[in-house]
Design a protein around this motif. Structure first.
Motif, short mmCIF file in Angstrom:
data_model
loop_
_atom_site.label_atom_id
_atom_site.label_comp_id
_atom_site.label_asym_id
_atom_site.label_seq_id
_atom_site.Cartn_x
_atom_site.Cartn_y
_atom_site.Cartn_z
N VAL B 70 -0.63 14.69 -30.00
CA VAL B 70 -1.68 14.87 -29.01
C VAL B 70 -1.22 14.41 -27.65
N PRO B 116 10.89 8.40 -25.44
CA PRO B 116 10.16 7.20 -25.84
C PRO B 116 8.98 7.52 -26.75
N ARG B 119 8.51 7.67 -31.46
CA ARG B 119 8.11 6.72 -32.49
C ARG B 119 6.61 6.53 -32.54
N MET B 120 5.91 7.04 -31.54
CA MET B 120 4.47 6.79 -31.50
C MET B 120 3.72 7.92 -32.20
N THR B 121 2.54 7.58 -32.68
CA THR B 121 1.70 8.61 -33.29
C THR B 121 0.26 8.41 -32.82
N GLY B 122 -0.53 9.41 -33.06
CA GLY B 122 -1.98 9.32 -32.86
C GLY B 122 -2.37 8.83 -31.49
N ILE B 123 -3.22 7.84 -31.50
CA ILE B 123 -3.83 7.39 -30.26
C ILE B 123 -2.80 6.75 -29.34
N TYR B 124 -1.77 6.10 -29.92
CA TYR B 124 -0.75 5.49 -29.07
C TYR B 124 -0.04 6.56 -28.26
N ALA B 126 -1.24 9.55 -27.49
CA ALA B 126 -2.16 10.12 -26.51
C ALA B 126 -2.25 9.25 -25.27
N ILE B 127 -2.37 7.94 -25.48
CA ILE B 127 -2.49 7.04 -24.33
C ILE B 127 -1.17 6.98 -23.57
N ALA B 128 -0.06 7.01 -24.30
CA ALA B 128 1.23 6.97 -23.61
C ALA B 128 1.38 8.18 -22.69
N GLU B 205 4.34 14.29 -42.20
CA GLU B 205 5.68 13.94 -41.72
C GLU B 205 6.60 13.63 -42.88
N GLU B 355 -6.74 8.93 -41.32
CA GLU B 355 -5.51 9.49 -40.77
C GLU B 355 -4.42 8.43 -40.72
N ARG B 356 -4.78 7.23 -41.16
CA ARG B 356 -3.82 6.14 -41.01
C ARG B 356 -2.63 6.30 -41.93
N LYS B 358 -1.59 9.10 -43.42
CA LYS B 358 -1.16 10.48 -43.62
C LYS B 358 0.35 10.59 -43.44
#
Lengths: 322, 358
Positions: B70, B116, B119-124, B126-128, B205, B355-356, B358
Motif C-alpha cells: 500500500v 528501504p 522490509r516493511m509491510t502493511g501500515i508501516y 503506508a506511513i513510510a 509472501e 492480517e498479522r 498472513k
C-alpha cells in the motif's frame, strides 16, 4: 529573562503553522546549556501531544487492526466539545473537561457500534478509506456547527509561566506534560491491573481465543474506541490553549503518524516514546538547521528508523506462520 | 451465461475471451473516439482528466491491488514525473523525448524508495510512503533552481502534429492513446511471470517465496513499474493543470490516488477506470447535488468535503469490494436470472481474520 526566540517556540502549533522564524543557522551550544534544556522541554511538550494522538492510533490498531485516520479529527471534535462546555455554556474548566471527555467517549463508542463494527474483517485499506471519509465528515460537521472561525479556549494555565532555575516554561506546556504523564500512568494501571484492561489485551492478541474465554469482544472493541476518543479529547483540550481550535486542527495527526510508526504501531509506550522523539527533533531542527530541514527532519529520522527497525522501535516482531 | 470452449491455443493468449468482449470493447473504443464530436469542451476536459487519473491509477493498482503493497505517497511520483517533464521541456528537450525521460526518472525514483521499503509491510509501509511524499513535497518547495519553489512555473506548450498541445481535442486523443497503451502494457504485464509473481506475493509472501519468487526483487520491480506509470501520468498531468506548484502534489492527491484503487475495486484493471471516473466526476456530481439542497444548507462552507466523506463511507459500508465488485454481482445477477443466489459472493464471516500472520 527568556530570549524572544525561545518564547516563541512554545507549542506544537507553532511548529505546525511554521511560526518559528529563526534567522539562519545556529550552532548547538551557542546559546548555552540553558537554551538546549529550554528546547528540550518545549520539544517534550510538543511530543506529548503527538504521543497522546499516537496512543489513540495504537489502542485502536492493536485491538481491531484498523488504522484510524480520523484520530486527529476526533481530537478536533473533542476540543470543540470542550469549547462548547467551557466557552459557550460557561461551565468551570474542570467540569467542562470531564464532560467533554465523557461525551466524546460516548461518541467513540457509538461510532464503533454503528459504523466501524460492520467493516471488521474487510480488507485493511477499505477501512483506511472509511476512516478518511469519516474524517472528512467530522471536519465538515465541525464547520457547519461551529463555523470556520478560529476559537480560543481559556484555561487556568493560560498566560502564566513557571521558572525552574534558568529555564522558563509556560504553564500550558507543563499542563501538557503533566496530562500525558497522568494518562500514561492511568493506561498502564488499567491494562495491568484491571479485569477489563486484561480482557482488552486478550481481545487484541487473539480475538477468537478471547471469545472462547467468554470475553464480549464486540463490547470490548467499542470500549476501546471510547477510550481512544477520550484520549484524543484530552489531547485536544491540552493542545487548545496553544494552538487555537478550528476545523483543520486535526491535521496535526499526520505528524503523530510518524510518532506512531517510529515507536512501533503495536506498542503503547512506543507511541509516547515516538511522540517525544518527534517533538524534540522538530524543535532542535527548527533552530539549528537550515530552514528547509525544519519540516523534513522528523520524517527523515522516522524513515531511517523504519529502514533499520521495520516494526518501529518498540513494536512486536511479527513472525509468520505457514 | 456463456461458456467458452477453447479449441485453439491462440484463445489462451488472446486479449479477448470471446466475440462478445470484442464487440463491447470495440463499441467502447468507438464511443470514446467519437467523444469530441458529442461532448462540449468542458466535459471533454473532464474526460481527459479522468484518462490522466486512470494512467496514474494503473500504477497504484499494480502496486496496491496486485502486489499488496500500500502506498499513501503516490502524489510524490506524480509530482516527480510532472516536474521532470516540465523541467526538460524548459531545457528545450522535445516532447517525444521528454516524456520517456521523465518516466524513466520516476521509475528510478520508485526503485530508490523500494530499497528501504522492502522490509516493511502493511501500515508501516503506508506511513513510510506518506513520509516520503512529505519529504518530496519539501524538495519541490526548496529546490528553487529547478522547481521555482512556492511560485512554481508554467509548463511549456510544445507543438505536436503541428498543433499546440493545449488544443483540447488533440490533448484528449493523446491522453486516450496513452491510457490505451498503458492499459495494454499492464494487461500483458499481469499475464507474464512477473505479474503472476506480483499476485503470488500479494496472496501469500511465504507461499510465493517457497515457489521460488525472489521477494525483494519483485517488490522492487513492482515499485519501479508502479512509479513509472504514475510518472507517465505526471507528464500528462503537468499539461492538464498547466502550472506546476508544490501544493498540487500534497497528501490529498495521494489519498485520492489510493481512493481510486480502493473504490474502483482492488485487484482489477476495470476498477482503475471506474475509480478514475469516480474521483474525476464526484466534484461535478456534488456541485449538481448542491443545487437541489435548500439554500440555507447549500450555502454553508465546508459542505462539499462532507458530502464527499458521506459517499466514501457509504461505498465502503455497502460495497467494500469497490465498484467493480458491485458490477460483477450485477452482471452475474442478469446472467443467472432468475437463479441468482445472494450467497454467491458471500464470504465466510471474517470477524476473526487477521492480517498479522498472513
Amino acid at each position: 529573562m527568556p530570549r524572544r526566540h525561545t518564547e516563541r517556540i512554545t507549542s506544537p502549533a507553532a511548529t505546525t503553522v511554521g511560526r518559528i522564524t529563526t534567522t539562519g543557522r545556529r550552532l548547538p551550544g551557542e546559546g548555552g546549556l540553558t537554551e538546549v534544556l529550554q528546547l528540550l522541554v518545549n520539544g517534550l511538550a510538543a511530543g506529548c501531544i503527538y504521543g497522546l494522538i499516537a496512543l489513540g492510533f495504537v489502542l485502536i490498531y492493536k485491538a481491531t487492526e484498523m488504522v484510524n485516520f480520523a484520530q486527529g479529527d476526533l481530537l478536533m471534535l473533542g476540543a470543540f466539545a470542550a469549547y462548547t462546555y467551557i466557552g459557550l455554556f460557561g461551565l468551570p474548566y474542570w467540569l467542562g473537561f470531564i464532560l467533554a471527555v465523557l461525551s466524546m467517549a460516548i461518541f467513540g463508542f457509538t461510532l464503533d457500534a454503528v459504523v466501524l463494527r460492520r467493516v471488521i474483517g474487510q480488507p485493511q485499506f477499505a477501512v483506511v478509506i472509511l476512516t478518511i471519509g469519516l474524517g472528512f465528515i467530522f471536519r465538515s460537521a465541525a464547520t457547519l456547527i461551529w463555523g470556520p472561525d478560529i476559537r480560543t479556549l481559556g484555561t487556568p494555565f493560560s498566560n502564566s509561566i513557571s521558572q525552574f532555575g534558568p529555564i522558563v516554561i509556560p504553564d500550558v506546556n507543563l499542563s501538557i506534560i503533566g496530562g500525558t504523564l497522568a494518562i500514561s500512568g492511568v493506561m498502564y494501571g488499567f491494562f495491568r491491573y484491571t479485569k477489563l484492561g486484561v480482557a482488552m489485551q486478550a481481545a487484541s492478541q487473539n480475538q477468537l481465543a478471547a471469545y472462547y474465554m467468554g470475553i464480549p469482544v464486540r463490547l470490548v472493541f467499542s470500549l476501546i474506541w471510547a477510550i481512544s476518543a477520550g484520549v484524543a479529547t484530552v489531547a485536544g483540550i491540552l493542545l487548545a490553549p496553544v494552538s487555537l481550535i478550528d476545523p483543520s486542527t486535526g491535521f496535526i495527526a499526520i505528524r503523530a503518524f510518524s510518532a506512531a510508526v517510529l515507536g512501533g504501531f503495536t506498542s503503547l509506550p512506543g507511541a509516547v516514546l515516538g511522540g517525544l522523539i518527534i517533538g524534540v527533533i522538530e524543535q532542535f531542527s527548527a533552530l539549528y538547521l537550515d530552514e528547509g530541514f525544519k519540516d523534513v527532519a522528523a520524517p527523515v529520522v522516522a524513515l531511517i528508523v523504519l529502514a533499520v527497525y521495520p516494526q518501529g522501535l518498540l513494536g512486536q516482531r511479527q513472525r509468520k506462520r505457514v | 451465461m456463456r461458456f467458452v470452449f477453447k479449441t485453439d491455443y491462440r484463445q489462451d493468449i488472446g486479449l479477448f475471451r470471446h466475440n462478445g468482449d470484442r464487440f463491447w470493447y470495440g463499441l467502447l473504443v468507438l464511443l470514446v473516439a467519437a467523444a469530441p464530436l458529442l461532448l462540449d469542451r468542458f466535459y471533454l476536459g473532464e474526460l481527459t482528466y479522468v484518462f490522466v487519473l486512470a494512467v496514474a491509477g494503473i500504477g497504484i493498482m499494480l502496486l496496491t491491488g496486485y502486489t499488496g503493497l500500500v502506498s499513501l505517497g503516490h502524489a510524490a511520483f506524480l509530482g516527480i514525473g510532472a516536474y521532470a517533464h516540465g523541467y526538460f521541456l524548459q531545457q528545450g528537450v522535445p516532447f517525444v523525448l521528454s516524456v520517456p525521460l521523465a518516466t524513466l526518472l520516476t521509475t528510478a525514483a520508485g526503485l530508490l524508495v523500494a530499497l528501504p521499503a522492502l522490509r516493511m509491510t502493511g501500515i508501516y509501509l503506508a506511513i513510510a510512503t506518506l513520509l516520503f511524499a512529505v519529504i518530496i513535497e519539501q524538495v519541490f518547495i526548496r529546490w528553487e533552481s529547478v522547481t521555482h519553489g512556492f511560485r512554481g512555473f508554467s509548463v511549456g506548450v510544445p507543438q505536436v502534429f503541428g498543433l499546440p498541445l493545449t488544443d483540447p481535442v488533440l490533448f484528449y486523443y493523446i491522453c486516450f492513446a496513452v491510457l490505451a497503451l498503458a492499459m495494454l502494457a499492464a494487461i500483458n504485464l499481469l499475464r507474464s511471470p512477473t505479474g503472476r509473481a506480483f499476485v503470488a506475493i500479494r496472496d501469500s509472501e511465504i507461499a510465493a517465496q517457497s515457489m521460488g519468487v525472489h521477494l525483494a526483487r519483485y517488490k522492487a520491480t513492482a515499485f519501479a513499474i508502479s512509479a513509472g506509470f504514475t510518472g507517465l501520468a505526471g507528464c500528462l498531468f503537468a499539461h492538464k493543470i498547466g502550472y506546476l506548484a508544490p501544493d498540487a502534489f500534497g497528501i490529498i492527491l495521494s489519498i485520492q490516488l489510493l481512493l481510486m484503487a480502493v473504490i474502483g475495486g482492488l485487484g482489477s484493471l476495470h476498477g482503475v477506470v471506474f475509480g478514475a471516473l469516480f474521483v474525476g466526476a464526484l466534484p461535478q456530481v456534488i456541485a449538481v447535488l448542491r443545487d437541489y439542497l435548500p439554500d440555507r444548507i447549500a450555502q454553508q462552507p465546508g459542505l462539499e468535503p462532507g458530502v464527499f466523506g458521506l459517499i466514501l463511507v457509504a461505498i465502503i459500508l455497502f460495497e467494500p469490494q469497490g465498484i467493480y465488485g458491485r458490477w460483477r454481482k450485477v452482471k452475474l445477477y442478469f446472467q443467472l436470472f432468475p437463479m441468482y443466489k445472494a450467497a454467491t459472493f458471500k464470504r465466510q464471516k471474517t470477524y476473526t481474520r487477521s492480517e498479522r500472520n498472513k
